[in-house]
Scaffold this motif. Sequence first.
Motif, PDB file in Angstrom:
ATOM      1  N   SER A 109       7.119   2.511   7.552  1.00  0.00           N
ATOM      2  CA  SER A 109       6.963   3.848   6.975  1.00  0.00           C
ATOM      3  C   SER A 109       7.380   3.783   5.508  1.00  0.00           C
ATOM      4  O   SER A 109       7.972   2.797   5.053  1.00  0.00           O
ATOM      5  N   VAL A 110       7.088   4.843   4.784  1.00  0.00           N
ATOM      6  CA  VAL A 110       7.420   4.878   3.360  1.00  0.00           C
ATOM      7  C   VAL A 110       8.932   4.781   3.166  1.00  0.00           C
ATOM      8  O   VAL A 110       9.406   4.054   2.279  1.00  0.00           O
ATOM      9  N   GLU A 111       9.692   5.462   4.020  1.00  0.00           N
ATOM     10  CA  GLU A 111      11.160   5.413   3.898  1.00  0.00           C
ATOM     11  C   GLU A 111      11.695   4.017   4.188  1.00  0.00           C
ATOM     12  O   GLU A 111      12.586   3.527   3.497  1.00  0.00           O
ATOM     13  N   GLU A 112      11.146   3.372   5.218  1.00  0.00           N
ATOM     14  CA  GLU A 112      11.578   2.010   5.547  1.00  0.00           C
ATOM     15  C   GLU A 112      11.269   1.045   4.404  1.00  0.00           C
ATOM     16  O   GLU A 112      12.077   0.179   4.073  1.00  0.00           O
ATOM     17  N   ARG A 113      10.082   1.228   3.822  1.00  0.00           N
ATOM     18  CA  ARG A 113       9.681   0.371   2.711  1.00  0.00           C
ATOM     19  C   ARG A 113      10.604   0.557   1.500  1.00  0.00           C
ATOM     20  O   ARG A 113      11.026  -0.417   0.880  1.00  0.00           O
ATOM     21  N   ASN A 114      10.926   1.814   1.202  1.00  0.00           N
ATOM     22  CA  ASN A 114      11.815   2.079   0.073  1.00  0.00           C
ATOM     23  C   ASN A 114      13.211   1.520   0.334  1.00  0.00           C
ATOM     24  O   ASN A 114      13.851   0.984  -0.571  1.00  0.00           O
ATOM     25  N   GLN A 115      13.691   1.636   1.572  1.00  0.00           N
ATOM     26  CA  GLN A 115      15.003   1.099   1.922  1.00  0.00           C
ATOM     27  C   GLN A 115      15.012  -0.424   1.804  1.00  0.00           C
ATOM     28  O   GLN A 115      15.950  -1.015   1.258  1.00  0.00           O
ATOM     29  N   LYS A 116      13.971  -1.065   2.290  1.00  0.00           N
ATOM     30  CA  LYS A 116      13.877  -2.522   2.211  1.00  0.00           C
ATOM     31  C   LYS A 116      13.798  -2.983   0.760  1.00  0.00           C
ATOM     32  O   LYS A 116      14.420  -3.978   0.379  1.00  0.00           O
ATOM     33  N   LEU A 117      13.047  -2.246  -0.055  1.00  0.00           N
ATOM     34  CA  LEU A 117      12.930  -2.578  -1.473  1.00  0.00           C
ATOM     35  C   LEU A 117      14.295  -2.491  -2.154  1.00  0.00           C
ATOM     36  O   LEU A 117      14.671  -3.366  -2.944  1.00  0.00           O
ATOM     37  N   ILE A 121       9.646  -8.559  -2.987  1.00  0.00           N
ATOM     38  CA  ILE A 121       9.619  -7.327  -3.780  1.00  0.00           C
ATOM     39  C   ILE A 121       8.198  -7.068  -4.284  1.00  0.00           C
ATOM     40  O   ILE A 121       7.696  -5.948  -4.201  1.00  0.00           O
ATOM     41  N   ALA A 122       7.535  -8.111  -4.765  1.00  0.00           N
ATOM     42  CA  ALA A 122       6.163  -7.956  -5.259  1.00  0.00           C
ATOM     43  C   ALA A 122       5.217  -7.519  -4.144  1.00  0.00           C
ATOM     44  O   ALA A 122       4.334  -6.683  -4.364  1.00  0.00           O
ATOM     45  N   ARG A 123       5.399  -8.046  -2.954  1.00  0.00           N
ATOM     46  CA  ARG A 123       4.536  -7.653  -1.824  1.00  0.00           C
ATOM     47  C   ARG A 123       4.713  -6.168  -1.501  1.00  0.00           C
ATOM     48  O   ARG A 123       3.738  -5.449  -1.271  1.00  0.00           O
ATOM     49  N   ILE A 124       5.941  -5.717  -1.474  1.00  0.00           N
ATOM     50  CA  ILE A 124       6.193  -4.298  -1.174  1.00  0.00           C
ATOM     51  C   ILE A 124       5.596  -3.416  -2.261  1.00  0.00           C
ATOM     52  O   ILE A 124       4.940  -2.401  -1.968  1.00  0.00           O
ATOM     53  N   LEU A 125       5.803  -3.775  -3.521  1.00  0.00           N
ATOM     54  CA  LEU A 125       5.262  -2.971  -4.617  1.00  0.00           C
ATOM     55  C   LEU A 125       3.736  -2.953  -4.595  1.00  0.00           C
ATOM     56  O   LEU A 125       3.119  -1.928  -4.899  1.00  0.00           O
ATOM     57  N   THR A 126       3.123  -4.068  -4.209  1.00  0.00           N
ATOM     58  CA  THR A 126       1.661  -4.123  -4.126  1.00  0.00           C
ATOM     59  C   THR A 126       1.136  -3.185  -3.050  1.00  0.00           C
ATOM     60  O   THR A 126       0.176  -2.440  -3.271  1.00  0.00           O
ATOM     61  N   VAL A 127       1.781  -3.181  -1.892  1.00  0.00           N
ATOM     62  CA  VAL A 127       1.349  -2.291  -0.805  1.00  0.00           C
ATOM     63  C   VAL A 127       1.544  -0.830  -1.221  1.00  0.00           C
ATOM     64  O   VAL A 127       0.676   0.020  -0.972  1.00  0.00           O
ATOM     65  N   GLN A 128       2.659  -0.533  -1.873  1.00  0.00           N
ATOM     66  CA  GLN A 128       2.892   0.842  -2.335  1.00  0.00           C
ATOM     67  C   GLN A 128       1.820   1.265  -3.335  1.00  0.00           C
ATOM     68  O   GLN A 128       1.326   2.396  -3.286  1.00  0.00           O
ATOM     69  N   LYS A 129       1.457   0.373  -4.239  1.00  0.00           N
ATOM     70  CA  LYS A 129       0.448   0.682  -5.241  1.00  0.00           C
ATOM     71  C   LYS A 129      -0.913   0.892  -4.577  1.00  0.00           C
ATOM     72  O   LYS A 129      -1.663   1.799  -4.961  1.00  0.00           O
ATOM     73  N   GLU A 130      -1.236   0.083  -3.581  1.00  0.00           N
ATOM     74  CA  GLU A 130      -2.507   0.243  -2.869  1.00  0.00           C
ATOM     75  C   GLU A 130      -2.577   1.605  -2.190  1.00  0.00           C
ATOM     76  O   GLU A 130      -3.616   2.258  -2.218  1.00  0.00           O
ATOM     77  N   GLU A 131      -1.480   2.035  -1.592  1.00  0.00           N
ATOM     78  CA  GLU A 131      -1.483   3.323  -0.895  1.00  0.00           C
ATOM     79  C   GLU A 131      -1.541   4.494  -1.854  1.00  0.00           C
ATOM     80  O   GLU A 131      -2.043   5.556  -1.496  1.00  0.00           O
ATOM     81  N   GLU A 132      -1.038   4.318  -3.058  1.00  0.00           N
ATOM     82  CA  GLU A 132      -1.124   5.381  -4.062  1.00  0.00           C
ATOM     83  C   GLU A 132      -2.561   5.599  -4.508  1.00  0.00           C
ATOM     84  O   GLU A 132      -2.963   6.714  -4.789  1.00  0.00           O
ATOM     85  N   GLU A 133      -3.332   4.515  -4.565  1.00  0.00           N
ATOM     86  CA  GLU A 133      -4.704   4.583  -5.049  1.00  0.00           C
ATOM     87  C   GLU A 133      -5.637   5.231  -4.037  1.00  0.00           C
ATOM     88  O   GLU A 133      -6.654   5.793  -4.401  1.00  0.00           O
ATOM     89  N   PHE A 134      -5.304   5.152  -2.738  1.00  0.00           N
ATOM     90  CA  PHE A 134      -6.210   5.698  -1.721  1.00  0.00           C
ATOM     91  C   PHE A 134      -5.763   7.027  -1.216  1.00  0.00           C
ATOM     92  O   PHE A 134      -4.880   7.588  -1.215  1.00  0.00           O
TER      93      PHE A 134
END
Length: 67
Positions: free
Chosen positions: A13-21, A54-67
């Motif tokens: 989830s977005v919260e889990e991703r932010n916590q992991k980041l 960190i780069a993988r998480i940021l890439t997934v976040q960026k992909e979800e922002e675009e869609f």
Amino acid sequence: MTSLKTADIRNMSVEERNQKLKELRNELMHERGVSAMGGAPSSPGIIRALRLNIARILTVQKEEEEF
């Protein structure tokens, strides 16, 4: 420290991703601090692995922002 797979990151989830980041960034800051003080990191490749995760998480976040 195991590497995160992109599929696992996408299932978080977005919260889990932010916590992991946040955890990864804190760990990277600690490892860089140890290295700057002249100490040996716990694992020679840990800084690179942390940066990749960190780069993988940021890439997934960026992909979800675009869609």
